[in-house]
Design a protein around this motif. Structure first.
Motif, mmCIF file in Angstrom:
data_model
loop_
_atom_site.group_PDB
_atom_site.id
_atom_site.type_symbol
_atom_site.label_atom_id
_atom_site.label_comp_id
_atom_site.label_asym_id
_atom_site.label_seq_id
_atom_site.Cartn_x
_atom_site.Cartn_y
_atom_site.Cartn_z
ATOM 1 N N GLN A 19 8.620 -37.548 35.660
ATOM 2 C CA GLN A 19 8.570 -37.652 37.118
ATOM 3 C C GLN A 19 9.598 -36.725 37.759
ATOM 4 O O GLN A 19 10.736 -36.616 37.323
ATOM 5 C CB GLN A 19 8.822 -39.094 37.558
ATOM 6 N N ASP A 79 8.209 -37.104 44.005
ATOM 7 C CA ASP A 79 6.948 -37.827 44.174
ATOM 8 C C ASP A 79 5.835 -37.249 43.304
ATOM 9 O O ASP A 79 4.683 -37.666 43.399
ATOM 10 C CB ASP A 79 6.522 -37.825 45.644
ATOM 11 N N GLN A 88 -6.760 -37.057 40.505
ATOM 12 C CA GLN A 88 -5.556 -37.697 41.036
ATOM 13 C C GLN A 88 -5.663 -39.220 40.951
ATOM 14 O O GLN A 88 -4.701 -39.905 40.583
ATOM 15 C CB GLN A 88 -5.328 -37.253 42.480
ATOM 16 N N ALA A 89 -6.851 -39.732 41.267
ATOM 17 C CA ALA A 89 -7.053 -41.183 41.215
ATOM 18 C C ALA A 89 -6.963 -41.702 39.784
ATOM 19 O O ALA A 89 -6.363 -42.751 39.528
ATOM 20 C CB ALA A 89 -8.411 -41.536 41.824
ATOM 21 N N SER A 142 -5.318 -40.321 37.268
ATOM 22 C CA SER A 142 -3.921 -40.235 36.846
ATOM 23 C C SER A 142 -3.115 -41.419 37.368
ATOM 24 O O SER A 142 -2.289 -41.997 36.647
ATOM 25 C CB SER A 142 -3.297 -38.921 37.334
ATOM 26 N N THR A 143 -3.374 -41.794 38.607
ATOM 27 C CA THR A 143 -2.665 -42.936 39.196
ATOM 28 C C THR A 143 -3.040 -44.232 38.483
ATOM 29 O O THR A 143 -2.174 -45.078 38.218
ATOM 30 C CB THR A 143 -2.991 -43.053 40.699
ATOM 31 N N LYS A 144 -4.307 -44.384 38.135
ATOM 32 C CA LYS A 144 -4.744 -45.579 37.415
ATOM 33 C C LYS A 144 -4.090 -45.663 36.036
ATOM 34 O O LYS A 144 -3.700 -46.747 35.587
ATOM 35 C CB LYS A 144 -6.267 -45.587 37.275
ATOM 36 N N LEU A 169 -1.208 -44.403 35.284
ATOM 37 C CA LEU A 169 0.193 -44.699 35.566
ATOM 38 C C LEU A 169 0.423 -46.198 35.693
ATOM 39 O O LEU A 169 1.429 -46.737 35.209
ATOM 40 C CB LEU A 169 0.623 -43.985 36.850
#
Length: 275
Positions: free
Chosen positions: A158, A161, A207-208, A210-212, A214
């Protein structure tokens, strides 16, 4: 990494052998289905191991009794010998991709097409990507260790952001208790991602997804994937019967080879009559 061996060995049962011979494929299975329960775990992300698919082999040409018992059977099993990286390479022609995307793809290749062990059209059609498939060298030697930082790798990097996820750190280390396996494995990352759509939608979906991942919410596209074997490697297959093979199972193996792969070489176990 050191050079890979010329040949590798895989212990399995006769039912699986029948599927391999009939379909000319070998199965890669998600880490969340491995016998070593540590394998699917990471230091910082939950459920990430489900996206890492492996097929386990050994470079030990000497027959191993624990391997026969754990991954095959003393009276109903086989050990398969194949050359390393035995998978078929597919040519990704513009026509094969156009058939799936229903869009015209310009052919500027001069007859030289990108090759991959999973057709790009198959990825587009079934909503996943496998970056490592764009080549035919997905083989890794397993490192046995007691180092918890390797057994439970840190995947999340990270920067403010922004973040990246190093899923490529999965599947390459095992606890020293498994060292007797002398394991090499084929490793592929298969991510649920539909790229068969407009670029802006593909970017948003990436992007979605990757967020899931995470937050441990993403789901694998499927629990396994079958890679097609190269015909030359398939024809050169060698099969060793288990040490206590029954007469009936011997007949089954002989029949399978005669029907599907008559060029395969069949061996008796070096342990025959010794255990």
């Amino acid at each position: 990494m050191e050079n890979s061996p010329e040949y590798l060995y895989h212990y399995t049962n006769i039912e699986t052998l029948a599927l391999i011979l009939a379909n000319h494929t070998f199965r890669l299975t998600s880490l969340d289905q491995m016998d070593d329960l540590q394998e699917k775990e990471a230091f910082d992300l939950k459920n990430a191991g489900q996206f890492c698919y492996v097929s386990s082999w050994t470079d030990d040409e000497t027959e191993n009794i624990p391997m026969w018992k754990m991954y095959s059977s003393l009276n109903a099993g086989v050990r398969i010998k194949l050359k390393a990286n035995p998978f078929k390479e597919f040519e990704n022609t513009p026509s094969s991709i156009s058939e799936v995307t229903r869009q015209t793809v310009t052919d500027n290749s001069n007859g030289s097409y990108l090759k991959s062990i999973i057709p790009i059209a198959d990825m587009l059609k079934n909503g996943f990507i496998a970056p490592g498939a764009l080549g035919n060298n997905i083989l890794h030697k397993v490192e046995y260790t007691s180092d918890s930082s390797k057994l439970y790798p840190k995947l999340l990097n990270q920067d403010g952001d922004k973040f990246s996820i190093a899923l490529g750190n999965l599947g390459k280390h095992k606890n020293i208790h498994w060292e007797f396996q002398h394991e090499w494995r084929y490793i592929l990352l298969l991510m649920p991602l539909n790229l068969n759509q407009a670029v802006d939608k593909s970017v948003k979906e990436f992007q979605a997804t990757s967020t899931k991942i995470l937050f441990g919410q993403a789901k694998q596209a499927f629990p396994f994937y079958d890679l097609t074997l190269d015909e030359h490697a398939y024809a050169q297959m060698e099969i060793t019967l288990s040490p206590k093979i029954s007469a009936g199972n011997r007949l089954i193996v002989n029949s399978l080879i005669e029907k599907y792969n008559p060029s395969a070489v069949l061996h008796e176990s070096s342990l025959l009559g010794l255990i």
